[in-house]
Design an enzyme around this catalytic site. Structure first.
Site, PDB file in Angstrom:
ATOM      1  N   TYR A 133       0.927  -1.042   0.087  1.00  0.00           N
ATOM      2  CA  TYR A 133      -0.019   0.060   0.075  1.00  0.00           C
ATOM      3  C   TYR A 133       0.932   1.208   0.225  1.00  0.00           C
ATOM      4  O   TYR A 133       1.958   1.214   0.562  1.00  0.00           O
ATOM      5  CB  TYR A 133      -0.957  -0.083   1.186  1.00  0.00           C
ATOM      6  CG  TYR A 133      -1.662   1.313   1.331  1.00  0.00           C
ATOM      7  CD1 TYR A 133      -2.689   1.646   0.248  1.00  0.00           C
ATOM      8  CD2 TYR A 133      -1.454   2.361   2.039  1.00  0.00           C
ATOM      9  CE1 TYR A 133      -3.477   2.733   0.412  1.00  0.00           C
ATOM     10  CE2 TYR A 133      -2.243   3.479   2.181  1.00  0.00           C
ATOM     11  CZ  TYR A 133      -3.269   3.597   1.357  1.00  0.00           C
ATOM     12  OH  TYR A 133      -4.132   4.633   1.270  1.00  0.00           O
TER      13      TYR A 133
ATOM     14  N   HIS B 294      -6.071  15.144  -4.915  1.00  0.00           N
ATOM     15  CA  HIS B 294      -6.389  15.227  -3.500  1.00  0.00           C
ATOM     16  C   HIS B 294      -6.410  16.850  -3.230  1.00  0.00           C
ATOM     17  O   HIS B 294      -6.740  17.307  -2.131  1.00  0.00           O
ATOM     18  CB  HIS B 294      -5.419  14.539  -2.593  1.00  0.00           C
ATOM     19  CG  HIS B 294      -5.609  13.284  -2.418  1.00  0.00           C
ATOM     20  ND1 HIS B 294      -5.940  12.284  -3.501  1.00  0.00           N
ATOM     21  CD2 HIS B 294      -5.900  12.298  -1.390  1.00  0.00           C
ATOM     22  CE1 HIS B 294      -6.165  11.258  -3.037  1.00  0.00           C
ATOM     23  NE2 HIS B 294      -6.142  11.090  -1.692  1.00  0.00           N
TER      24      HIS B 294
ATOM     25  N   TYR C 142     -17.781  36.756  42.377  1.00  0.00           N
ATOM     26  CA  TYR C 142     -17.009  35.592  42.037  1.00  0.00           C
ATOM     27  C   TYR C 142     -15.755  35.938  40.642  1.00  0.00           C
ATOM     28  O   TYR C 142     -14.791  35.213  40.609  1.00  0.00           O
ATOM     29  CB  TYR C 142     -17.796  34.637  41.225  1.00  0.00           C
ATOM     30  CG  TYR C 142     -18.575  33.804  42.441  1.00  0.00           C
ATOM     31  CD1 TYR C 142     -18.518  33.894  43.441  1.00  0.00           C
ATOM     32  CD2 TYR C 142     -19.494  32.638  42.125  1.00  0.00           C
ATOM     33  CE1 TYR C 142     -19.308  33.255  44.725  1.00  0.00           C
ATOM     34  CE2 TYR C 142     -20.253  31.880  43.051  1.00  0.00           C
ATOM     35  CZ  TYR C 142     -20.076  32.207  44.144  1.00  0.00           C
ATOM     36  OH  TYR C 142     -20.658  31.369  45.194  1.00  0.00           O
TER      37      TYR C 142
ATOM     38  N   ARG D 116     -13.133  37.136  42.860  1.00  0.00           N
ATOM     39  CA  ARG D 116     -12.656  35.932  43.913  1.00  0.00           C
ATOM     40  C   ARG D 116     -12.169  34.748  43.379  1.00  0.00           C
ATOM     41  O   ARG D 116     -11.337  34.221  43.906  1.00  0.00           O
ATOM     42  CB  ARG D 116     -13.722  35.855  44.875  1.00  0.00           C
ATOM     43  CG  ARG D 116     -13.282  35.422  45.912  1.00  0.00           C
ATOM     44  CD  ARG D 116     -14.236  35.075  47.544  1.00  0.00           C
ATOM     45  NE  ARG D 116     -15.770  35.685  47.008  1.00  0.00           N
ATOM     46  CZ  ARG D 116     -16.635  34.850  47.220  1.00  0.00           C
ATOM     47  NH1 ARG D 116     -16.526  33.847  47.802  1.00  0.00           N
ATOM     48  NH2 ARG D 116     -18.053  35.479  47.255  1.00  0.00           N
TER      49      ARG D 116
ATOM     50  N   PHE E   2      -1.931   9.153  11.122  1.00  0.00           N
ATOM     51  CA  PHE E   2      -2.474   9.919  10.592  1.00  0.00           C
ATOM     52  C   PHE E   2      -3.642  10.525  11.445  1.00  0.00           C
ATOM     53  O   PHE E   2      -4.247  11.588  10.928  1.00  0.00           O
ATOM     54  CB  PHE E   2      -2.707   9.576   9.129  1.00  0.00           C
ATOM     55  CG  PHE E   2      -3.600   8.571   8.966  1.00  0.00           C
ATOM     56  CD1 PHE E   2      -5.040   8.563   9.272  1.00  0.00           C
ATOM     57  CD2 PHE E   2      -3.045   7.565   8.529  1.00  0.00           C
ATOM     58  CE1 PHE E   2      -5.687   7.491   8.911  1.00  0.00           C
ATOM     59  CE2 PHE E   2      -3.831   6.253   8.252  1.00  0.00           C
ATOM     60  CZ  PHE E   2      -5.310   6.270   8.572  1.00  0.00           C
TER      61      PHE E   2
ATOM     62  N   GLU F 226     -12.625   4.438   5.032  1.00  0.00           N
ATOM     63  CA  GLU F 226     -12.311   5.521   6.035  1.00  0.00           C
ATOM     64  C   GLU F 226     -13.707   5.794   7.034  1.00  0.00           C
ATOM     65  O   GLU F 226     -14.041   6.639   6.489  1.00  0.00           O
ATOM     66  CB  GLU F 226     -11.593   6.799   5.318  1.00  0.00           C
ATOM     67  CG  GLU F 226     -10.361   6.156   4.504  1.00  0.00           C
ATOM     68  CD  GLU F 226      -9.707   7.444   3.858  1.00  0.00           C
ATOM     69  OE1 GLU F 226      -9.929   8.413   4.085  1.00  0.00           O
ATOM     70  OE2 GLU F 226      -8.655   6.830   3.112  1.00  0.00           O
TER      71      GLU F 226
END
Length: 550
Positions: free
Chosen positions: A65, A95, A295, A298, A355, A441
């Site tokens: 692959y 891609h 708050y 504080r 990946f 995928e």
């Protein structure tokens, strides 16, 4: 806010990449300060050895692959030897399917820097000369045009990386810096500007260039730097607000932190006490009738400290990822892995999932939530200075004399509230799932989406912090002139006044907000604190939160 507008001038530093020692600070130097890149000799040797292993596998004609098969769902499609180079080139071309806004210059440079460092670890099988072409692009100030959207965070950041790598083929486009500015050129002309020729990709190289988490980790490295800087500014703003609202620093006493020893809380408490040290303003009301502060004042150490812990958590992951091999498959020397996982005769070429961006995605979502809280508590402190229904009697409504005729910073408070809402919208966790590539995928991280959300939230939080700094400096104008600020709060006040004058009469607050925001991003506030507090402060701010707790 566009961060690229705030970037510093280029520097003369050099960052040596060896695959093991890259830090977020190094990425910032390359991305924003134009540090040049060099590759260490051991890393070069690792590149050469890795390529030798790939070529040995290619000679066996085994189906492997990434070397001689299709990709994703097409993994079972065998590619003839004479078409392997075409396969790799087509991979990069096909891609490059990104969309959306173009990445900023510093984002692209971070992507390239981190990809080079991953490649020189020596597990990707790419030729040394291909990596040298990437280095040449960075060092010549050639910035590929990269659309920002299209990554699923597995198999890495494919689309953005593919757009960046098109330029190596002499395709795509890049911005090239010339003596007359920046010019956008076709890929081949951009390569020529870096004194390089188009690359013909060989077996495994297209996949090596685009399969990894480098958009995510590049953005995350910039984020770590900016978030730590923002947190220092938030502590500074909170300290000055504490002082000018006649609030107490008792909540930052070390004894309180010791009995709840969270590392970040201890660090933020120490910072507030240090900034207010020597403050006559704090001393002037030590025995007043107020029992407790609100708050937002504080609980500042607890909230800012929790944000600090979240950022430290992200820094740990980013530092690991910057120096990781995130390619697939990975090429190991024979004997390093169980041969049953590989089956090749001359080397171990193993498919895995490095990946996948999940280690970054989860922590980026966490930091997005943390930065939202940092903005939220700052907005509440802003309201306490502006709101005539809750503020102290020494402060006029909306921090302006003749309120009514004048509105002062009233609408700056609106802006802070609006940005907190934006933070909360961006803070919806990006980690989800999408099934792609014919169900091969079937789980992805969306880590790049998380990185963009975190960076967007940080920008909003920085603006809210700038508004608090602006308002706290204005509130100081209504404190008795005979009372001195603390050692740190005086530096904070002066840093704000160096870029924004006191508000004596109404004017548009937008330029004031932007000026203070710039002072934070460009390090002007950090420099002022360094000068005022010296080595003790610099050493403390550079220590890890865990060291502070101990």
């Amino acid at each position: 806010m566009i961060e690229s507008e705030f970037l510093p001038a280029p520097g003369d530093a050099e960052v040596v990449l060896d695959g093991v020692g890259l830090t977020p600070a190094d990425v910032v130097e390359v991305a924003r300060e134009d540090a040049t890149i060099a590759i260490s000799e051991p890393a070069r040797e690792a590149l050469r050895e890795s390529r030798t292993r790939v070529e040995a596998v290619v000679e066996t004609d085994e189906a492997v692959y990434g070397l001689n098969t299709g990709f994703g769902e097409l993994v079972d499609t065998r590619i003839d030897a004479e078409r392997v180079d075409e396969l790799q080139t087509n991979l990069v071309r096909s891609h490059a399917a990104g969309t959306g806004r173009e990445l900023d210059r510093d984002e692209v440079r971070a992507l390239l820097c981190t990809r080079i460092n991953a490649l020189v670890k020596g597990y990707s099988g790419i030729r040394e000369e291909v990596v040298d072409s990437l280095v040449a692009l960075l060092n010549a100030g050639v910035t590929p045009v990269v659309p920002s959207r299209g990554s699923l965070g597995a198999s890495g950041d494919l689309a953005p990386l593919a757009h960046a790598m098109l330029v190596l083929l002499g395709e795509g486009e890049a911005d090239v810096e010339t003596g007359e500015g920046t010019e956008r050129l076709p890929g081949e002309e951009a390569l020529a500007a870096a004194d390089r020729e188009p690359v013909t990709l060989r077996a495994k190289e297209g996949l090596a260039l685009i399969n990894g988490t480098q958009l995510t980790v590049g953005l995350a490295a910039l984020l770590v730097h900016d978030a730590e800087q923002l947190l220092r500014a938030a502590d500074a703003a909170g300290a000055l607000t504490t002082e000018v609202t006649m609030s107490s620093t008792a909540a930052s006493d070390p004894a309180i932190q010791r009995v709840r020893p969270h590392a970040g809380q201890a660090a933020s408490a120490w910072t507030i006490k240090r900034f207010c040290a020597g403050s006559e303003i704090v001393e002037s009301h030590r025995n007043c009738d107020r029992v407790q502060d609100a708050y937002s004042l504080r609980c500042l150490p607890q909230v800012h400290g929790a944000v600090r812990d979240a950022i430290e958590h992200l820094r740990e992951s980013v530092t690991v990822e910057l120096n990781s091999a995130t390619d697939n498959p990975l090429v190991f020397p024979a004997g390093e892995v169980d041969r049953r996982s590989s089956g090749t005769e001359h080397a171990d070429v193993v498919s895995g999932g490095n990946f996948h961006g999940e280690p970054l995605a989860l922590r980026l979502d966490y930091v997005t939530s943390a930065l939202t809280e940092l903005a939220a508590i700052a907005e509440r402190r802003v309201d306490r200075m502006l709101n005539p229904n809750v503020q102290e009697s020494h402060l006029p409504p909306f921090l302006t004399p003749e309120s009514g005729v004048r509105s002062g910073y009233m609408i700056a408070g609106y802006t802070a509230a609006a940005l907190v809402t934006e933070c909360r919208s961006a803070g919806t966790p990006a980690t989800d799932n999408a099934v792609v590539s014919g169900n091969q995928e079937d789980h992805v991280s969306l880590s790049a989406t998380s990185a963009f959300a975190a960076r967007r939230t940080l920008g909003y939080a920085r603006t809210v912090t700038a508004i608090e700094l602006l308002c706290s400096a204005q509130a100081a104008e209504f404190v008795d002139d005979d009372l001195a600020h603390g050692e740190g709060t005086d530096a904070v006040y002066e840093a704000v006044r160096a870029v924004v004058p006191a508000l004596d009469e109404d004017r548009p607050p937008a330029p004031d907000i932007r000026a203070v925001e710039r002072a934070v991003f460009e390090g002007i506030l950090d420099d002022a604190l360094d000068a005022a507090l010296g080595n003790e402060w610099q050493e403390q701010r550079d220590r890890s939160a865990e060291d502070v707790r101990r």
